[in-house]
Design a protein around this motif. Structure first.
Motif, PDB file in Angstrom:
ATOM      1  N   PRO A 117       6.769  -6.637 -15.113  1.00  0.00           N
ATOM      2  CA  PRO A 117       6.722  -5.223 -15.508  1.00  0.00           C
ATOM      3  C   PRO A 117       5.390  -4.844 -16.151  1.00  0.00           C
ATOM      4  O   PRO A 117       5.337  -4.311 -17.264  1.00  0.00           O
ATOM      5  CB  PRO A 117       7.877  -5.113 -16.505  1.00  0.00           C
ATOM      6  N   VAL A 118       4.293  -5.132 -15.446  1.00  0.00           N
ATOM      7  CA  VAL A 118       2.952  -4.839 -15.946  1.00  0.00           C
ATOM      8  C   VAL A 118       2.362  -3.704 -15.123  1.00  0.00           C
ATOM      9  O   VAL A 118       2.260  -3.821 -13.900  1.00  0.00           O
ATOM     10  CB  VAL A 118       2.045  -6.083 -15.861  1.00  0.00           C
ATOM     11  N   PRO A 119       1.974  -2.599 -15.747  1.00  0.00           N
ATOM     12  CA  PRO A 119       1.409  -1.477 -14.985  1.00  0.00           C
ATOM     13  C   PRO A 119       0.146  -1.872 -14.223  1.00  0.00           C
ATOM     14  O   PRO A 119      -0.614  -2.739 -14.653  1.00  0.00           O
ATOM     15  CB  PRO A 119       1.092  -0.437 -16.071  1.00  0.00           C
ATOM     16  N   GLY A 120      -0.059  -1.228 -13.096  1.00  0.00           N
ATOM     17  CA  GLY A 120      -1.244  -1.507 -12.285  1.00  0.00           C
ATOM     18  C   GLY A 120      -1.128  -0.835 -10.929  1.00  0.00           C
ATOM     19  O   GLY A 120      -0.099  -0.229 -10.594  1.00  0.00           O
ATOM     20  N   SER A 121      -2.188  -0.922 -10.151  1.00  0.00           N
ATOM     21  CA  SER A 121      -2.208  -0.313  -8.821  1.00  0.00           C
ATOM     22  C   SER A 121      -1.196  -0.997  -7.915  1.00  0.00           C
ATOM     23  O   SER A 121      -1.107  -2.230  -7.875  1.00  0.00           O
ATOM     24  CB  SER A 121      -3.610  -0.415  -8.220  1.00  0.00           C
ATOM     25  N   ARG A 122      -0.452  -0.190  -7.174  1.00  0.00           N
ATOM     26  CA  ARG A 122       0.552  -0.703  -6.235  1.00  0.00           C
ATOM     27  C   ARG A 122       0.191  -0.345  -4.787  1.00  0.00           C
ATOM     28  O   ARG A 122       0.376  -1.156  -3.888  1.00  0.00           O
ATOM     29  CB  ARG A 122       1.924  -0.121  -6.574  1.00  0.00           C
ATOM     30  N   LEU A 123      -0.290   0.884  -4.591  1.00  0.00           N
ATOM     31  CA  LEU A 123      -0.669   1.337  -3.257  1.00  0.00           C
ATOM     32  C   LEU A 123      -2.168   1.121  -3.104  1.00  0.00           C
ATOM     33  O   LEU A 123      -2.982   1.975  -3.455  1.00  0.00           O
ATOM     34  CB  LEU A 123      -0.307   2.816  -3.084  1.00  0.00           C
ATOM     35  N   LEU A 124      -2.546  -0.030  -2.592  1.00  0.00           N
ATOM     36  CA  LEU A 124      -3.961  -0.386  -2.480  1.00  0.00           C
ATOM     37  C   LEU A 124      -4.576   0.365  -1.304  1.00  0.00           C
ATOM     38  O   LEU A 124      -4.082   0.267  -0.183  1.00  0.00           O
ATOM     39  CB  LEU A 124      -4.105  -1.899  -2.283  1.00  0.00           C
ATOM     40  N   ALA A 125      -5.651   1.083  -1.577  1.00  0.00           N
ATOM     41  CA  ALA A 125      -6.229   1.910  -0.517  1.00  0.00           C
ATOM     42  C   ALA A 125      -7.709   2.147  -0.772  1.00  0.00           C
ATOM     43  O   ALA A 125      -8.163   2.180  -1.914  1.00  0.00           O
ATOM     44  CB  ALA A 125      -5.491   3.249  -0.426  1.00  0.00           C
ATOM     45  N   GLU A 126      -8.444   2.344   0.314  1.00  0.00           N
ATOM     46  CA  GLU A 126      -9.878   2.582   0.212  1.00  0.00           C
ATOM     47  C   GLU A 126     -10.205   4.031  -0.116  1.00  0.00           C
ATOM     48  O   GLU A 126     -11.334   4.356  -0.490  1.00  0.00           O
ATOM     49  CB  GLU A 126     -10.565   2.197   1.527  1.00  0.00           C
ATOM     50  N   SER A 127      -9.222   4.934   0.014  1.00  0.00           N
ATOM     51  CA  SER A 127      -9.435   6.352  -0.261  1.00  0.00           C
ATOM     52  C   SER A 127      -8.097   7.011  -0.539  1.00  0.00           C
ATOM     53  O   SER A 127      -7.028   6.436  -0.286  1.00  0.00           O
ATOM     54  CB  SER A 127     -10.120   7.035   0.924  1.00  0.00           C
ATOM     55  N   ASP A 128      -8.146   8.239  -1.053  1.00  0.00           N
ATOM     56  CA  ASP A 128      -6.913   8.980  -1.295  1.00  0.00           C
ATOM     57  C   ASP A 128      -6.174   9.256   0.017  1.00  0.00           C
ATOM     58  O   ASP A 128      -4.943   9.213   0.063  1.00  0.00           O
ATOM     59  CB  ASP A 128      -7.231  10.299  -2.009  1.00  0.00           C
ATOM     60  N   ASP A 129      -6.929   9.549   1.078  1.00  0.00           N
ATOM     61  CA  ASP A 129      -6.296   9.790   2.377  1.00  0.00           C
ATOM     62  C   ASP A 129      -5.565   8.545   2.872  1.00  0.00           C
ATOM     63  O   ASP A 129      -4.450   8.628   3.402  1.00  0.00           O
ATOM     64  CB  ASP A 129      -7.344  10.218   3.403  1.00  0.00           C
ATOM     65  N   ALA A 130      -6.195   7.383   2.702  1.00  0.00           N
ATOM     66  CA  ALA A 130      -5.555   6.136   3.134  1.00  0.00           C
ATOM     67  C   ALA A 130      -4.312   5.853   2.306  1.00  0.00           C
ATOM     68  O   ALA A 130      -3.305   5.344   2.826  1.00  0.00           O
ATOM     69  CB  ALA A 130      -6.543   4.982   3.023  1.00  0.00           C
ATOM     70  N   ARG A 131      -4.360   6.196   1.028  1.00  0.00           N
ATOM     71  CA  ARG A 131      -3.190   5.983   0.163  1.00  0.00           C
ATOM     72  C   ARG A 131      -2.032   6.869   0.597  1.00  0.00           C
ATOM     73  O   ARG A 131      -0.874   6.434   0.630  1.00  0.00           O
ATOM     74  CB  ARG A 131      -3.572   6.238  -1.298  1.00  0.00           C
ATOM     75  N   GLN A 132      -2.329   8.118   0.924  1.00  0.00           N
ATOM     76  CA  GLN A 132      -1.286   9.016   1.411  1.00  0.00           C
ATOM     77  C   GLN A 132      -0.723   8.535   2.745  1.00  0.00           C
ATOM     78  O   GLN A 132       0.486   8.621   2.986  1.00  0.00           O
ATOM     79  CB  GLN A 132      -1.846  10.435   1.563  1.00  0.00           C
ATOM     80  N   PRO A 148      18.179   3.701   1.822  1.00  0.00           N
ATOM     81  CA  PRO A 148      18.439   4.935   1.062  1.00  0.00           C
ATOM     82  C   PRO A 148      17.310   5.376   0.137  1.00  0.00           C
ATOM     83  O   PRO A 148      17.117   6.578  -0.064  1.00  0.00           O
ATOM     84  CB  PRO A 148      19.696   4.584   0.248  1.00  0.00           C
ATOM     85  N   SER A 149      16.565   4.425  -0.456  1.00  0.00           N
ATOM     86  CA  SER A 149      15.600   4.838  -1.464  1.00  0.00           C
ATOM     87  C   SER A 149      14.389   3.917  -1.495  1.00  0.00           C
ATOM     88  O   SER A 149      14.469   2.736  -1.150  1.00  0.00           O
ATOM     89  CB  SER A 149      16.251   4.872  -2.853  1.00  0.00           C
ATOM     90  N   LEU A 150      13.276   4.502  -1.929  1.00  0.00           N
ATOM     91  CA  LEU A 150      12.017   3.775  -2.099  1.00  0.00           C
ATOM     92  C   LEU A 150      11.618   3.852  -3.565  1.00  0.00           C
ATOM     93  O   LEU A 150      11.603   4.940  -4.147  1.00  0.00           O
ATOM     94  CB  LEU A 150      10.919   4.391  -1.228  1.00  0.00           C
ATOM     95  N   HIS A 151      11.285   2.704  -4.163  1.00  0.00           N
ATOM     96  CA  HIS A 151      10.932   2.637  -5.575  1.00  0.00           C
ATOM     97  C   HIS A 151       9.539   2.021  -5.724  1.00  0.00           C
ATOM     98  O   HIS A 151       9.283   0.930  -5.203  1.00  0.00           O
ATOM     99  CB  HIS A 151      11.946   1.783  -6.346  1.00  0.00           C
ATOM    100  N   ILE A 152       8.662   2.712  -6.415  1.00  0.00           N
ATOM    101  CA  ILE A 152       7.328   2.198  -6.718  1.00  0.00           C
ATOM    102  C   ILE A 152       7.234   2.099  -8.232  1.00  0.00           C
ATOM    103  O   ILE A 152       7.212   3.119  -8.931  1.00  0.00           O
ATOM    104  CB  ILE A 152       6.236   3.121  -6.145  1.00  0.00           C
ATOM    105  N   LEU A 153       7.198   0.865  -8.751  1.00  0.00           N
ATOM    106  CA  LEU A 153       7.367   0.649 -10.184  1.00  0.00           C
ATOM    107  C   LEU A 153       6.050   0.380 -10.891  1.00  0.00           C
ATOM    108  O   LEU A 153       5.191  -0.345 -10.378  1.00  0.00           O
ATOM    109  CB  LEU A 153       8.314  -0.530 -10.423  1.00  0.00           C
ATOM    110  N   PHE A 154       5.915   0.943 -12.083  1.00  0.00           N
ATOM    111  CA  PHE A 154       4.771   0.686 -12.977  1.00  0.00           C
ATOM    112  C   PHE A 154       3.444   0.930 -12.270  1.00  0.00           C
ATOM    113  O   PHE A 154       2.502   0.146 -12.378  1.00  0.00           O
ATOM    114  CB  PHE A 154       4.831  -0.745 -13.525  1.00  0.00           C
ATOM    115  N   GLY A 155       3.375   2.031 -11.512  1.00  0.00           N
ATOM    116  CA  GLY A 155       2.183   2.325 -10.733  1.00  0.00           C
ATOM    117  C   GLY A 155       1.041   2.888 -11.565  1.00  0.00           C
ATOM    118  O   GLY A 155       1.207   3.245 -12.743  1.00  0.00           O
TER     119      GLY A 155
END
Length: 241
Positions: A117-132, A148-155
């Motif tokens: 449970p350590v905060p940090g980047s989860r969606l690794l991407a080279e740009s905002d567009d790539a992250r989206q 049913p659901s998607l969970h992205i924790l401590f992002g």
């Protein structure tokens, strides 16, 4: 936007070169070491986070074609889970609500390093567009597989912004962190508290001392096999309870 990338779904992090994964991680706003290739691979190869324990890994990656070859543009570990253990986010009330209404809460999709449970980047991407585009791929995978659901924790803030733009719900969390405000020693710290709090803390410390409990600080390289075995038993007992 997603048409600019080739999406790959693999069940082994080893399919992506460590230098490519860690290089992408280093470019994020909060590059937690617990999202490094070696750490996530250890979770998988040690069977700590494996299908047998309710963690099925799906490595989601987006690739951008160049004359020199494909370049890793975005990536994240996606775990398909049959329970909520090992997340340190307690959504059991949600699972109970689903069950009461005759709905399936599991399996659910989780983006986070296991047991951390350590905060940090989860969606690794080279740009905002790539992250989206990565987030869009995650949502498509969930919809296609009836998850049913998607969970992205401590992002990270970048992750939260991407999720907000995609219309995902955000939940608030509260954590308590102790920070040294320049106290010289423990008594100096106690002097900053009210008399009632000082009294309670001293009572608790006295009970620990009377019980014969002692503390020994040891750095990792100095730990013996017995130390590691005790640490493992403590963790296992905590999870069982």
């Amino acid at each position: 936007m997603s048409l600019n990338y080739v999406t790959r779904v693999q069940d082994d992090l080893g399919a992506i070169a460590p230098e490519a994964w860690d290089g992408l991680l280093a470019r994020q706003d909060a590059p937690s070491p617990f999202m490094q290739h070696a750490y996530l691979s250890a979770m998988q190869t040690s069977q700590s986070a494996a299908p047998e324990t309710g963690w099925t890994l799906q490595v989601i990656s987006l690739w951008r074609g160049t004359p020199q070859g494909d370049v890793l543009a975005a990536a994240c570990p996606l775990y398909i889970k049959t329970h909520s253990r090992g997340e340190y986010v307690f959504d059991h009330a949600w699972a109970d609500a689903y069950q009461r209404h005759g709905l399936d809460y599991y399996p659910k999709a989780l983006v986070a390093p296991p047991f951390t449970p350590v905060p940090g980047s989860r969606l690794l991407a080279e740009s905002d567009d790539a992250r989206q585009a990565l987030l869009a791929a995650l949502l498509d995978i969930c919809q296609t597989n009836n998850i049913p659901s998607l969970h992205i924790l401590f992002g990270s803030p970048q992750d939260l912004q991407a999720c907000e733009q995609a219309g995902l719900l955000q939940r608030d969390q509260v954590q308590f962190h102790w920070q040294n405000q320049g106290w010289r020693d423990f008594d100096d710290f106690l002097s900053s508290l009210t008399q009632e709090k000082r009294k309670k803390i001293r009572q608790e410390r006295r009970k620990v001392q009377e019980a014969g409990v002692t503390f020994r600080a040891v750095r990792g390289p100095d730990m013996t096999e017995g130390d590691w075995a005790l640490l493992l038993r403590c963790y296992q007992q905590t999870y069982w309870e």
